[in-house]
Design a protein around this motif. Structure first.
Motif, PDB file in Angstrom:
ATOM      1  N   GLN A 123       0.848  -1.182   0.000  1.00  0.00           N
ATOM      2  CA  GLN A 123       0.000   0.000   0.000  1.00  0.00           C
ATOM      3  C   GLN A 123       0.887   1.236   0.000  1.00  0.00           C
ATOM      4  O   GLN A 123       2.036   1.175   0.435  1.00  0.00           O
ATOM      5  N   ALA A 124       0.337   2.338  -0.471  1.00  0.00           N
ATOM      6  CA  ALA A 124       1.097   3.582  -0.495  1.00  0.00           C
ATOM      7  C   ALA A 124       1.436   4.019   0.926  1.00  0.00           C
ATOM      8  O   ALA A 124       2.490   4.596   1.175  1.00  0.00           O
ATOM      9  N   SER A 125       0.555   3.738   1.878  1.00  0.00           N
ATOM     10  CA  SER A 125       0.852   4.076   3.277  1.00  0.00           C
ATOM     11  C   SER A 125       1.556   2.892   3.927  1.00  0.00           C
ATOM     12  O   SER A 125       2.485   2.360   3.378  1.00  0.00           O
ATOM     13  N   GLU A 126       1.093   2.433   5.040  1.00  0.00           N
ATOM     14  CA  GLU A 126       1.737   1.334   5.749  1.00  0.00           C
ATOM     15  C   GLU A 126       1.226  -0.011   5.234  1.00  0.00           C
ATOM     16  O   GLU A 126       0.030  -0.258   5.202  1.00  0.00           O
ATOM     17  N   SER A 127       2.131  -0.879   4.815  1.00  0.00           N
ATOM     18  CA  SER A 127       1.768  -2.193   4.292  1.00  0.00           C
ATOM     19  C   SER A 127       1.763  -3.223   5.406  1.00  0.00           C
ATOM     20  O   SER A 127       2.652  -3.220   6.252  1.00  0.00           O
ATOM     21  N   PRO A 128       0.771  -4.136   5.389  1.00  0.00           N
ATOM     22  CA  PRO A 128       0.781  -5.205   6.389  1.00  0.00           C
ATOM     23  C   PRO A 128       1.946  -6.149   6.125  1.00  0.00           C
ATOM     24  O   PRO A 128       2.325  -6.366   4.979  1.00  0.00           O
ATOM     25  N   ALA A 129       2.527  -6.676   7.172  1.00  0.00           N
ATOM     26  CA  ALA A 129       3.636  -7.613   7.034  1.00  0.00           C
ATOM     27  C   ALA A 129       3.487  -8.704   8.079  1.00  0.00           C
ATOM     28  O   ALA A 129       2.858  -8.506   9.117  1.00  0.00           O
ATOM     29  N   GLY A 130       4.075  -9.853   7.796  1.00  0.00           N
ATOM     30  CA  GLY A 130       3.989 -10.961   8.719  1.00  0.00           C
ATOM     31  C   GLY A 130       5.236 -11.820   8.696  1.00  0.00           C
ATOM     32  O   GLY A 130       6.056 -11.743   7.777  1.00  0.00           O
ATOM     33  N   LEU A 131       5.351 -12.622   9.718  1.00  0.00           N
ATOM     34  CA  LEU A 131       6.458 -13.551   9.887  1.00  0.00           C
ATOM     35  C   LEU A 131       5.837 -14.917  10.155  1.00  0.00           C
ATOM     36  O   LEU A 131       4.962 -15.043  11.018  1.00  0.00           O
TER      37      LEU A 131
END
Length: 166
Positions: free
Chosen positions: A25-33
């Motif tokens: 996303q242009a703003s904050e992108s979701p991320a995971g581990l």
């Protein structure tokens, strides 16, 4: 009690770790581990304890239980970080990332994609890491700037695969 890797993490930690961004996303992108675990119960206990501990700023977490596709998991709503145990994997990340893992479990896996398989085959097996990027998803998330970037990088193809060596 003080943290000890050998006591708190090593008993449940598997051999490989996966980091993913389900959508850019242009703003904050979701991320995971995603971490394979040899003991899902120990992994759950440790991760849930970490989620419930106050942060470095001393703020108290607001942990809520959520359900997606029949699986229960926890999310700290103050920073959108959560934990889940999905089969024999410990998952840590944003609420959207955890939902992405649960969706993938119920649907088509990236590993089953011929595009991914082709990219994986193009990289040496003994790499310590592997990066797979679908350029169309990145460009489409950037709006007008993405359309311009797509033209600049059209010669790269649809995906990029990178093997990482130590």
């Amino acid at each position: 009690r003080d943290f000890s890797f050998s006591d708190d993490v090593d008993p449940w930690l598997g051999d490989r770790v996966g980091v993913f961004v389900p959508r850019v996303q242009a703003s904050e992108s979701p991320a995971g581990l995603v971490v394979p675990t040899e003991d899902p119960d120990k992994a759950r206990d440790f991760l849930e304890e970490q989620l419930r501990n106050p942060g470095e700023d001393g703020g108290k977490p607001q942990v809520v239980e959520r359900t997606h596709r029949g699986a229960e998991y926890l999310v700290d709503t103050t920073d959108d970080e959560g934990v889940a145990i999905v089969d024999d994997y410990a998952v840590f990340g944003s609420d959207a990332a955890i939902k992405g893992v649960l969706d993938a479990r119920e649907g088509e896996s990236l590993a089953e994609s011929s595009e991914y398989e082709k990219a994986r085959d193009a990289v040496e097996d003994d790499s310590v890491g592997f990066v797979y990027v679908r350029l169309s998803q990145i460009f489409s998330s950037l709006g007008p700037q993405g359309a311009a970037a797509r033209q600049l990088f059209k010669g790269l193809g649809e995906t990029i695969a990178i093997g990482l060596d130590g």
